[in-house]
Design a protein around this motif. Sequence first.
Motif, mmCIF file in Angstrom:
data_model
loop_
_atom_site.group_PDB
_atom_site.id
_atom_site.type_symbol
_atom_site.label_atom_id
_atom_site.label_comp_id
_atom_site.label_asym_id
_atom_site.label_seq_id
_atom_site.Cartn_x
_atom_site.Cartn_y
_atom_site.Cartn_z
ATOM 1 N N LYS A 1 6.393 -45.919 43.863
ATOM 2 C CA LYS A 1 7.610 -46.744 43.827
ATOM 3 C C LYS A 1 8.665 -46.115 42.917
ATOM 4 C CE LYS A 1 6.495 -51.143 42.862
ATOM 5 N NZ LYS A 1 6.744 -52.434 42.180
ATOM 6 N N SER B 1 5.235 -52.364 35.291
ATOM 7 C CA SER B 1 6.410 -51.624 34.816
ATOM 8 C C SER B 1 7.250 -52.485 33.880
ATOM 9 C CB SER B 1 7.249 -51.154 36.004
ATOM 10 O OG SER B 1 6.463 -50.320 36.813
ATOM 11 N N ASP C 1 9.836 -46.676 40.016
ATOM 12 C CA ASP C 1 10.814 -47.517 39.314
ATOM 13 C C ASP C 1 10.308 -47.957 37.934
ATOM 14 O OD1 ASP C 1 8.792 -49.227 40.036
ATOM 15 O OD2 ASP C 1 10.097 -50.769 40.902
ATOM 16 N N ASP D 1 2.121 -45.593 33.284
ATOM 17 C CA ASP D 1 2.224 -46.857 34.023
ATOM 18 C C ASP D 1 1.680 -46.570 35.425
ATOM 19 O OD1 ASP D 1 3.112 -49.016 35.568
ATOM 20 O OD2 ASP D 1 5.246 -48.623 35.223
ATOM 21 N N ASP E 1 3.461 -44.207 39.967
ATOM 22 C CA ASP E 1 3.482 -45.137 41.089
ATOM 23 C C ASP E 1 4.522 -44.586 42.058
ATOM 24 O OD1 ASP E 1 4.038 -47.293 42.835
ATOM 25 O OD2 ASP E 1 3.601 -48.788 41.287
#
Length: 248
Positions: free
Chosen positions: A40, A15, A42, A123, A38
């Motif tokens: 996550k 990222s 972020d 990503d 992802d």
Amino acid sequence: MRKIAIYGKGGIGKSTTTSNLSAALSQLGYKVMQIGCDPKADSTKNLMKGKFIPTVLDVMNEKGDDIDLKDIVFEGYNGVLCVEAGGPTPGVGCAGRGIIAAFEKLEELEAFEVYKPDIVIYDVLGDVVCGGFSMPIRNGYAKDVYIVTSGEMMSMYAASNISTAVNQFKSRGYASLKGIILNAKNVDGEVELVENLCNEINSNVFHYIPRNQIVQISENDGKTVIEKDKESEMASIYMNLARKIVSE
Ligand code: ADP
Ligand code: MG
């Protein structure tokens, strides 16, 4: 429109690399859309002043199926368009499903036709390349794949698996592996280790990114290095990556 996927093990710097790349591409005058794949969620934080944007999955859970592009596409630094696919609550459902649902929603809402990005960058978490996590390299989503790794064993192991996955789909005319982005962790003999990996998987070290504390300093300020200090040496390394990727 060019579509690029950046893969790598969790925590390896995907990222960071992707958001600096998007920022650098925007500096070169390209309209970029970055799609975080992802759980996550972020990926785009440093393009959005350090804030988490609502994920496609969260918005769909909250508002149902009837949502607008403006609920899930957010304009960040220098006009970079930011999207986070999101993921389910841990323990409930498969993380990759979030990516599939998000891709279907973006397609249904014609996100690319509406925003007309020059470059779309996915990503993607690459610890396991199954189901949703393999979406960007299937079905013509991304054409060019780059893998971020350091010389650490586990990140090279993931890189090798991702390369195998890309090759599985290559014969069907989909994505191809353009190279390895070495995001240094300064382990002993790092360059040689990653070069050996490249020999094994028939790839190349496409770009070398040194470890530099300006990355974390910028991150603590909710920024990419490009935004924080465009004149820094690290910013020029990301700018060079951007130039190389567009000239591929
Ligand atoms: P991933 O997206 O692969 O999970 P991140 O991009 O979130 O990984 O990076 C993990 C951590 O590593 C972040 O705190 C980030 O600031 C740091 N980092 C990444 N690349 C570098 C670098 N080249 N130099 C210094 N720190 C880095
Ligand atoms: Mg990430």
